[in-house]
Write a protein that holds these residues in place. Structure first.
Motif, PDB file in Angstrom:
ATOM      1  N   ILE A   1      91.787  72.354 -77.798  1.00 59.42           N
ATOM      2  CA  ILE A   1      90.730  73.119 -78.636  1.00 59.42           C
ATOM      3  C   ILE A   1      89.964  73.902 -77.464  1.00 59.42           C
ATOM      4  CG2 ILE A   1      88.727  72.971 -79.876  1.00 59.42           C
ATOM      5  CD1 ILE A   1      89.807  70.539 -81.467  1.00 59.42           C
TER       6      ILE A   1
ATOM      7  N   ASP B   1      87.276  77.206 -77.465  1.00 54.74           N
ATOM      8  CA  ASP B   1      86.352  78.253 -78.224  1.00 54.74           C
ATOM      9  C   ASP B   1      86.669  77.976 -79.850  1.00 54.74           C
ATOM     10  OD1 ASP B   1      85.337  79.225 -75.936  1.00 54.74           O
ATOM     11  OD2 ASP B   1      86.672  80.882 -75.914  1.00 54.74           O
ATOM     12  N   GLU B   2      86.724  77.036 -80.198  1.00 56.74           N
ATOM     13  CA  GLU B   2      86.768  76.540 -81.737  1.00 56.74           C
ATOM     14  C   GLU B   2      88.143  77.111 -82.278  1.00 56.74           C
ATOM     15  OE1 GLU B   2      84.753  74.708 -83.644  1.00 56.74           O
ATOM     16  OE2 GLU B   2      83.667  74.498 -81.344  1.00 56.74           O
ATOM     17  N   LYS B   3      89.195  77.280 -81.183  1.00 53.80           N
ATOM     18  CA  LYS B   3      90.561  77.595 -81.617  1.00 53.80           C
ATOM     19  C   LYS B   3      91.437  76.449 -81.028  1.00 53.80           C
ATOM     20  CE  LYS B   3      89.441  82.386 -81.241  1.00 53.80           C
ATOM     21  NZ  LYS B   3      89.251  83.346 -80.201  1.00 53.80           N
TER      22      LYS B   3
ATOM     23  N   ALA C   1      97.483  81.080 -79.703  1.00 51.17           N
ATOM     24  CA  ALA C   1      96.622  80.278 -80.731  1.00 51.17           C
ATOM     25  C   ALA C   1      97.132  79.887 -81.956  1.00 51.17           C
ATOM     26  CB  ALA C   1      95.402  80.836 -81.127  1.00 51.17           C
TER      27      ALA C   1
ATOM     28  N   ASN D   1      91.949  77.687 -90.020  1.00 48.96           N
ATOM     29  CA  ASN D   1      90.627  78.204 -90.039  1.00 48.96           C
ATOM     30  C   ASN D   1      89.949  77.768 -88.706  1.00 48.96           C
ATOM     31  OD1 ASN D   1      88.246  79.343 -90.717  1.00 48.96           O
ATOM     32  ND2 ASN D   1      87.755  78.018 -92.394  1.00 48.96           N
ATOM     33  N   GLY D   2      90.234  78.510 -87.568  1.00 52.58           N
ATOM     34  CA  GLY D   2      89.647  77.558 -86.476  1.00 52.58           C
ATOM     35  C   GLY D   2      90.441  76.341 -85.874  1.00 52.58           C
ATOM     36  N   LYS D   3      89.701  75.510 -85.848  1.00 50.00           N
ATOM     37  CA  LYS D   3      90.416  74.104 -85.548  1.00 50.00           C
ATOM     38  C   LYS D   3      90.789  73.226 -86.606  1.00 50.00           C
ATOM     39  CE  LYS D   3      86.010  71.884 -84.226  1.00 50.00           C
ATOM     40  NZ  LYS D   3      85.330  71.099 -83.467  1.00 50.00           N
TER      41      LYS D   3
ATOM     42  N   GLU E   1      91.336  68.241 -89.366  1.00 56.34           N
ATOM     43  CA  GLU E   1      91.438  68.749 -87.984  1.00 56.34           C
ATOM     44  C   GLU E   1      92.892  69.059 -87.528  1.00 56.34           C
ATOM     45  OE1 GLU E   1      89.368  67.417 -84.579  1.00 56.34           O
ATOM     46  OE2 GLU E   1      87.511  66.934 -85.737  1.00 56.34           O
TER      47      GLU E   1
ATOM     48  N   ALA F   1      95.013  85.218 -80.706  1.00 58.20           N
ATOM     49  CA  ALA F   1      94.039  85.264 -81.612  1.00 58.20           C
ATOM     50  C   ALA F   1      93.165  86.451 -81.594  1.00 58.20           C
ATOM     51  CB  ALA F   1      93.032  84.016 -81.379  1.00 58.20           C
TER      52      ALA F   1
ATOM     53  N   SER G   1      86.469  87.017 -81.319  1.00 63.55           N
ATOM     54  CA  SER G   1      85.379  86.686 -82.348  1.00 63.55           C
ATOM     55  C   SER G   1      84.166  87.834 -82.120  1.00 63.55           C
ATOM     56  CB  SER G   1      84.882  85.293 -82.096  1.00 63.55           C
ATOM     57  OG  SER G   1      84.109  85.248 -80.753  1.00 63.55           O
TER      58      SER G   1
ATOM     59  N   GLU H   1      82.649  87.045 -78.849  1.00 63.34           N
ATOM     60  CA  GLU H   1      83.295  87.572 -77.545  1.00 63.34           C
ATOM     61  C   GLU H   1      83.216  88.937 -77.517  1.00 63.34           C
ATOM     62  OE1 GLU H   1      86.882  84.167 -77.556  1.00 63.34           O
ATOM     63  OE2 GLU H   1      87.072  85.659 -79.019  1.00 63.34           O
TER      64      GLU H   1
END
Length: 142
Positions: free
Chosen positions: A42, A44-46, A62, A72-74, A81, A101, A104, A107
């Motif tokens: 994981i 940055d939430e990806k 990603a 959805n993200g992680k 999860e 990816a 965001s 970013e």
């Protein structure tokens, strides 16, 4: 030459406008059996590939979807999860799509701030060079 993004930054460094001409880069989809031969982590939430390039899947890609359902993200679409989901052998075989990816919002703001900092550095450097050139013209031996 292609333009991929446009950033408009004000003098205070704030991002005023941003536009992405998003063209999906190469994405790779592959069906895996248990155990997964890629190392995922994981970041940055990806969920991204950290080790094990193969078949167009690169380190840094990603995880975009599992079995045709976007993640959805992680987390998977049903809230589990992803890392835990992939550790369970009953979920295999599994089809996973990988790719780059999108940035965001946070970013994008950090990137615009970096552009602003570079511009300020450039302006200060130009001023210092002009002063140095004038000093060299009026220095000793003129």
């Amino acid at each position: 030459m292609a333009i991929f993004s446009v950033y408009v930054v004000n003098k205070a460094g704030g991002l005023i406008y941003q536009y992405d001409n998003y063209v999906p880069r190469a994405e790779a989809e592959k069906t895996f059996s248990y155990p997964l031969d890629l190392v995922l982590k994981i970041h940055d939430e990806k969920v991204v590939v950290s080790f094990g390039q193969r078949d167009g899947i690169r380190v840094g890609h990603a995880l975009l979807s599992i079995n045709g359902v976007d993640v959805n993200g992680k987390f998977t679409a049903d809230g589990k999860e992803i890392i835990e989901y992939l550790k369970d052998s009953t979920n295999y075989p599994v089809s996973i799509r990988f790719g780059r990816a999108r940035l965001s919002s946070n970013e994008k703001l950090m990137l615009a701030s970096m552009f602003h900092s570079c511009e300020l550095f450039d302006q200060n450097l130009k001023g210092a060079l002009e002063i140095a050139e004038k000093a060299a013209n009026f220095g000793p031996g003129s």
